[in-house]
Design a protein around this motif. Structure first.
Motif, short mmCIF file in Angstrom:
data_model
loop_
_atom_site.label_atom_id
_atom_site.label_comp_id
_atom_site.label_asym_id
_atom_site.label_seq_id
_atom_site.Cartn_x
_atom_site.Cartn_y
_atom_site.Cartn_z
N GLN A 15 0.85 -1.19 0.00
CA GLN A 15 0.00 0.00 0.00
C GLN A 15 0.88 1.24 0.00
OE1 GLN A 15 -2.76 -0.03 3.29
NE2 GLN A 15 -3.09 -2.23 3.15
N SER A 16 0.40 2.27 -0.71
CA SER A 16 1.12 3.54 -0.71
C SER A 16 0.13 4.65 -1.03
CB SER A 16 2.25 3.51 -1.74
OG SER A 16 2.95 4.72 -1.72
N ARG A 17 0.35 5.81 -0.43
CA ARG A 17 -0.60 6.91 -0.67
C ARG A 17 0.11 8.25 -0.82
NH1 ARG A 17 -4.81 7.64 3.12
NH2 ARG A 17 -5.12 5.44 3.52
N THR A 70 4.09 4.58 -9.22
CA THR A 70 4.16 4.55 -7.75
C THR A 70 4.77 3.23 -7.27
OG1 THR A 70 2.16 5.91 -7.71
CG2 THR A 70 2.80 4.86 -5.64
N ALA A 105 8.19 2.74 -5.27
CA ALA A 105 8.16 2.09 -3.96
C ALA A 105 9.21 0.97 -3.90
CB ALA A 105 6.77 1.54 -3.68
N GLN A 113 9.60 6.04 -2.79
CA GLN A 113 8.20 6.35 -2.49
C GLN A 113 7.83 5.60 -1.21
OE1 GLN A 113 5.69 8.19 -3.66
NE2 GLN A 113 4.08 7.22 -2.48
N ILE A 133 5.95 3.59 1.71
CA ILE A 133 4.82 2.67 1.70
C ILE A 133 4.08 2.78 3.03
CG2 ILE A 133 5.93 1.12 0.07
CD1 ILE A 133 6.51 -0.80 2.36
N THR A 134 2.79 2.46 2.99
CA THR A 134 1.99 2.59 4.20
C THR A 134 1.44 1.25 4.66
OG1 THR A 134 0.17 3.25 2.73
CG2 THR A 134 1.32 5.00 3.87
N SER A 186 11.71 -3.39 3.06
CA SER A 186 10.70 -2.33 3.11
C SER A 186 11.21 -1.02 3.70
CB SER A 186 9.50 -2.79 3.93
OG SER A 186 9.00 -4.00 3.44
#
Ligand SMILES: Nc1ncnc2c1ncn2[C@@H]1O[C@H](COP(=O)(O)OP(=O)(O)OP(=O)(O)O)[C@@H](O)[C@H]1O
Ligand SMILES: [Mg+2]
Length: 246
Positions: free
Chosen positions: A21-23, A55, A59, A64, A66-67, A79
């Motif tokens: 996940q990434s935002r 994205t 990442a 980028q 990551i969430t 990570s």
């Protein structure tokens, strides 16, 4: 017993992206992305504009944040590793839109790619890049900004190779190129794959990407929704309708 151990070792994927996940602020660009790339594979991920392809590449490169989810390289969780350390591991990206340094010569652009390597490796890399792209050799003193789009693409790939990648990440290598140059670029990608380079590429041009890929994934709205052999995806009605216009 020994054989079994060997099989188990080689079964560890080179890259494993698990439910990533990434935002960007409130925009969730990657919601649930899972991708596996084994050593020696050419894996293509296809998706429309805004699906999250760039994205994802950023990442994996470590630029980028990551969430959620994890990124594993040869079984090791990277990570939280910074981008420079990932390059040293051999994770090297050819950025979207080529992004060469226009005010520098072709050769200086190439040398920049070897910044984390020894002087010897730099010279070897240069020879190899010129071998692969004779056009770049002819133009080595030319400013990169004056190269044609296709030549800039070659330079961007050559520069990435200078870093001695173990995993080459390519973000839309076909973008902005004429059909002839798209073919030439993909021939080079196939050649690198045939030499044993592990490649993960993302593309909007689903047809060319899936045609040369051992395996592929479809990314839709930040979620990997389909996967299979390149061949199987090319013939999948859902892919045909959404990405191949047939
Ligand atoms: N810097 C940013 N700030 C806010 N939103 C962003 C930013 N970069 C990307 N996005 C959004 O994240 C989503 C995914 O973008 P991304 O660039 O990863 O898509 P893409 O699949 O690479 O698209 P394309 O095929 O057009 O290159 C899009 O909705 C985009 O608008
Ligand atoms: Mg993109």
């Amino acid at each position: 017993m020994k054989d079994r151990q060997r099989t188990e070792t080689s079964a560890v994927p080179m890259l494993e992206v698990r439910e990533l996940q990434s935002r960007y602020g409130r925009i969730r660009a990657l919601k649930k992305v899972s991708v596996t790339v084994h050593g020696g594979e050419l894996v293509a991920l296809v998706g429309a504009n805004g699906a999250g392809k760039t994205t994802l590449m950023r990442a994996i490169s470590g630029v980028q944040p990551i969430t959620g989810g994890r990124i594993l390289f040869e079984g090791k969780d990277i990570s939280r590793m910074n981008a420079a350390a990932r390059v040293r591991l051999g994770i090297v990206q050819v950025p979207e839109g080529r992004r060469v340094f226009g005010a520098m010569t072709v050769e200086d652009n190439l040398r920049l790619g070897a910044i984390s390597r020894s002087k010897n490796e730099e010279e070897e890399g240069l020879e190899r890049a010129y071998d692969l792209f004779p056009r770049l050799k002819d133009r080595r003193r030319q400013l990169a900004g004056t190269l044609s789009g296709g030549e800039q693409q070659m330079l961007a790939i050559g520069r990435a190779l200078m870093a001695k990648p173990r995993l080459l990440l390519m973000d839309e290598p076909s973008m902005g190129l004429s059909p002839l140059l798209v073919d030439q670029t993909f021939e080079i990608i196939q050649k690198l794959a045939a030499e044993g380079m592990t490649i993960f590429l993302v593309e909007q041009n689903a047809y060319v990407a899936l045609s040369i890929a051992t395996r592929g994934y479809v990314l839709e709205g930040g979620v990997t929704t389909l996967d299979g052999s390149g061949e199987a995806l090319l013939h999948d009605p859902r892919v045909k309708e959404a990405y191949l216009g047939v």
